[in-house]
Design a protein around this motif. Sequence first.
Motif, short mmCIF file in Angstrom:
data_model
loop_
_atom_site.label_atom_id
_atom_site.label_comp_id
_atom_site.label_asym_id
_atom_site.label_seq_id
_atom_site.Cartn_x
_atom_site.Cartn_y
_atom_site.Cartn_z
N VAL A 234 0.68 -1.30 0.21
CA VAL A 234 -0.14 0.02 0.14
C VAL A 234 0.93 1.23 -0.17
O VAL A 234 1.61 1.17 1.07
CB VAL A 234 -0.95 -0.04 1.15
CG1 VAL A 234 -1.47 1.34 1.51
CG2 VAL A 234 -1.67 -0.47 1.52
N VAL A 236 0.86 5.48 0.69
CA VAL A 236 -0.57 6.05 1.02
C VAL A 236 0.43 8.10 0.62
O VAL A 236 1.84 7.85 0.91
CB VAL A 236 -0.31 6.61 2.42
CG1 VAL A 236 -1.14 4.80 2.56
CG2 VAL A 236 0.43 6.44 2.75
N GLY A 237 -0.22 8.65 -0.01
CA GLY A 237 0.21 9.84 -0.22
C GLY A 237 0.73 10.55 -0.92
O GLY A 237 1.04 10.14 -1.60
N ASP A 247 -4.26 12.96 -1.10
CA ASP A 247 -4.91 11.75 -0.24
C ASP A 247 -4.67 10.71 -0.95
O ASP A 247 -5.66 9.85 -0.57
CB ASP A 247 -6.17 12.63 0.49
CG ASP A 247 -7.39 12.81 -0.93
OD1 ASP A 247 -6.66 12.49 -1.93
OD2 ASP A 247 -8.31 13.65 -0.35
N VAL A 249 -4.56 7.24 -1.57
CA VAL A 249 -4.27 5.37 -1.64
C VAL A 249 -4.58 4.50 -1.97
O VAL A 249 -5.76 4.33 -2.83
CB VAL A 249 -4.58 5.10 0.27
CG1 VAL A 249 -4.32 3.97 0.34
CG2 VAL A 249 -4.30 6.64 1.35
N GLN A 251 -3.28 0.22 -3.45
CA GLN A 251 -3.02 -1.12 -3.07
C GLN A 251 -2.70 -1.82 -4.27
O GLN A 251 -2.70 -2.40 -5.19
CB GLN A 251 -4.44 -1.83 -2.70
CG GLN A 251 -3.90 -3.19 -1.96
CD GLN A 251 -5.21 -4.16 -1.41
OE1 GLN A 251 -5.23 -3.75 -0.45
NE2 GLN A 251 -6.10 -4.61 -2.06
N PRO A 264 -9.66 6.90 0.50
CA PRO A 264 -8.50 8.22 0.56
C PRO A 264 -8.07 8.97 1.21
O PRO A 264 -9.13 8.57 2.98
CB PRO A 264 -9.43 9.60 -0.15
CG PRO A 264 -10.64 9.47 -0.28
CD PRO A 264 -10.69 7.79 -0.23
N LEU A 265 -7.02 9.46 2.04
CA LEU A 265 -6.57 9.95 3.67
C LEU A 265 -8.14 11.01 3.67
O LEU A 265 -8.06 11.18 2.92
CB LEU A 265 -5.32 10.64 3.30
CG LEU A 265 -4.23 9.22 3.72
CD1 LEU A 265 -2.98 10.56 3.13
CD2 LEU A 265 -3.74 9.29 4.62
N ALA A 274 4.63 5.78 7.13
CA ALA A 274 3.34 4.78 6.80
C ALA A 274 4.02 3.34 7.86
O ALA A 274 5.53 2.68 7.06
CB ALA A 274 3.33 4.69 5.85
N VAL A 283 -0.48 5.88 9.24
CA VAL A 283 0.20 6.64 8.72
C VAL A 283 0.41 8.07 9.49
O VAL A 283 -0.17 8.77 10.20
CB VAL A 283 -0.85 7.26 7.57
CG1 VAL A 283 -0.46 8.55 7.49
CG2 VAL A 283 -1.58 6.23 6.35
N LEU A 299 -6.25 2.87 9.24
CA LEU A 299 -6.62 2.69 7.88
C LEU A 299 -7.07 1.27 8.63
O LEU A 299 -5.86 0.28 8.33
CB LEU A 299 -6.19 2.95 6.47
CG LEU A 299 -6.88 1.46 5.57
CD1 LEU A 299 -8.59 2.33 5.12
CD2 LEU A 299 -6.81 1.78 4.63
N TRP A 306 -11.29 4.60 8.40
CA TRP A 306 -10.06 5.74 8.90
C TRP A 306 -10.83 5.80 10.54
O TRP A 306 -12.01 6.67 10.67
CB TRP A 306 -9.64 6.62 8.23
CG TRP A 306 -9.10 6.24 6.84
CD1 TRP A 306 -9.19 6.59 5.06
CD2 TRP A 306 -7.59 6.47 6.63
NE1 TRP A 306 -8.28 6.09 4.76
CE2 TRP A 306 -7.23 6.34 5.25
CE3 TRP A 306 -6.41 6.49 7.51
CZ2 TRP A 306 -6.13 5.93 4.79
CZ3 TRP A 306 -4.96 5.77 6.99
CH2 TRP A 306 -4.60 5.39 5.37
#
Length: 515
Positions: A234, A236-237, A247, A249, A251, A264-265, A274, A283, A299, A306
Motif C-alpha cells: 500500500v 499512501v499520500g 490523499d 491511497v 494497493q 483516501p487519506l 507509514a 500513517v 486505516l 479511517w
Amino acid sequence: MVIKMELCHFISDHQAKEVVRSMNQLRKLNALCDVELVVDFERFPAHRVLLASCSDYFRAMFTNTMCESARTSVPIKNVSPCVMRIILDYVYAESITINADNVQELLPAASLLQLHSIQQACCEFLERQLDSSNCLGIKAFADTHNCTELSQSAEKFICQNFVEVIKHEEFLNLSKEDLEGLIKRENIAIDGSKVSIFEVCDTYAIRSIVIMLEQSKLESRKTLPRLSLKEYMVIVGGFGLNQQPIDVVEQFESKNNEWSLLPPLPTRRRYVSATQLGGQIYVIGGYDNANRLSSVSVLDCRVMQWKTVANMNVRRGLAGVVSYRDKIYVAGGFDGSSRLSSMEVYDPNLDKWEMMPQMTIGREGSSLVVCADMIYCIGGYDGMTILRSVNRFDPREGRWITVTPLSVGRSGAGVAVVDDMIYVCGGFDGSQHLSGVECYNPRMDMWSSVANMHNARCYSSTAALEKKLYCAAGYDGATLLNSAERFDPLSNKWSPVAAMSTPRCDAGICVYQRY
C-alpha cells in the motif's frame, strides 16, 4: 400595477428531489453522463458530480490528480454488478431494497465506497433478523466489518438466549478460541438469571466441551480448503503532479499485477511515513503544505475505514518508521526548523507515545527498518550533509551504536529487508538522483552492490513483498514517477511491474496481510 417593496423567501421542499429524479432519468437514457463505472465488464453510466456528492471515495477519485479523474471509464474492484446496480439506484432514487440474498455483499461494498447510510441500513436489517440460529454468524460478520452497534446487539442476543443458541450448527462451528471467549462471559442468561458459565459448569466440563467440538469438526476441516493470507503493498499520500500534497491511497496485488484504490487519506500529506501493525495501516506525521504534522491516521483494513489515534510528541516530516513487537518506532525527521535525532515509540494498547533514547545525529530523509531484532536508521540529511552513516538501535538495551556506513551518501533512499538482508535503493547523493542499490549483511557488518534499478528514484516507496523487493514512484531529477519495478535477490535482476495511477514522491509505504 403598484407592488409593495417587500421580500418573499420561497423554499421548495421538492426541488432537490426533482433534480435527482431528472438526473436518474438522464442516467437511464445514458444522456449527459460523464463517466462509466466498469464492474466485471458490465458498464454503468453515471454523473461524476452526483457520485462525488454522495461518497468520499468517488470525491477523492474525481477531484484529485489521479488518472481516473480524467477517464471516462473507471474500473471498480471488489463489487459485483448486481450490487453496483443496487447502489446506483439508491444514489439516484434514495431507495434501496435489502434482503437476505444481497446484504452480505452490499454491506462490504458500501463500506468500500464509503456510503455510510447504506451500511447503516444493512446493519439495521441484520439486527432485525437476529435469532438463535444466526446470531453468532451475524456477530462475526459485524466484527469483520467494524459494525460496532450491530456486534453489540448480536452479543446481547447471544447472552440472553444462550440455551437456545447452543442447539444450532453455528455454535458447533465455533473455533476453540471463540468458544472459550464465549463461555467466559459474565452476563449469559441461564434459567432467567445472568451468570457466568463457570458458575454452572466445572472446569472439566468446559474442557470437555472444547475437546468435543474440536473432534466434531476434525473431519469437516479435512474436506474444506484452507484460506491463505495474501500480502498487499500500500502506498499512501505524497507529493503529486499539481505540486500539492495528495490523499490518494493505492494497493498493489502481485498475483494479478494490478493496483486498486483504497479509501483516501482524511488529510492530504507529503513527507509522510507509514507502517502496518495488527492488520491496520498507520500513517504518521508529514506535511500538509502549511505545517509539519504530529497526527496519526489509521486505516482498519478489515472494513477500510479511517480513524485517528494519539498524536506523536513531536511534529515530524520525512521521518523513519517501523513496527516491531507490537509497537511502532519513529525516529528522525524535520519539524520545520531542525533535523531531529529523537525517537519515540507507540503502544496501541495504551494509545500513547513515549520518548526513547536519541540517535547520535539528527537526520531527515532517512529510513528505519528492523533486521535480526535490531532497528537500523540509514542515511538521510542533517541540514548540511547527505549522510552515509548508519545507526543501529538495540530495543532490549535501549542503546544506539554506529555500524559500517553506506558506500555513498543517500537521502530519500528506499529501504526494505528480504531474508535478513537490508537493501537500500536509489536516493539523492547531493548531486544526482541514484539508481544504484546496496545490500547490507548484518552478520558480517558489510555492504555490497547489487543490480541497479531501471530508473533513478529519490523519495520513492520501497517494500518487501513475497520475498521480492519492490520500488515504486519517486522523482528521477526531472519527472515524478508512477512506474514500479521488482527485484529478485536470487537472480539479481530488476523487472517492471504495473504502474500506479498517480505519479508521486514523498509517499508512505507498507505491506499488510489479509485473507
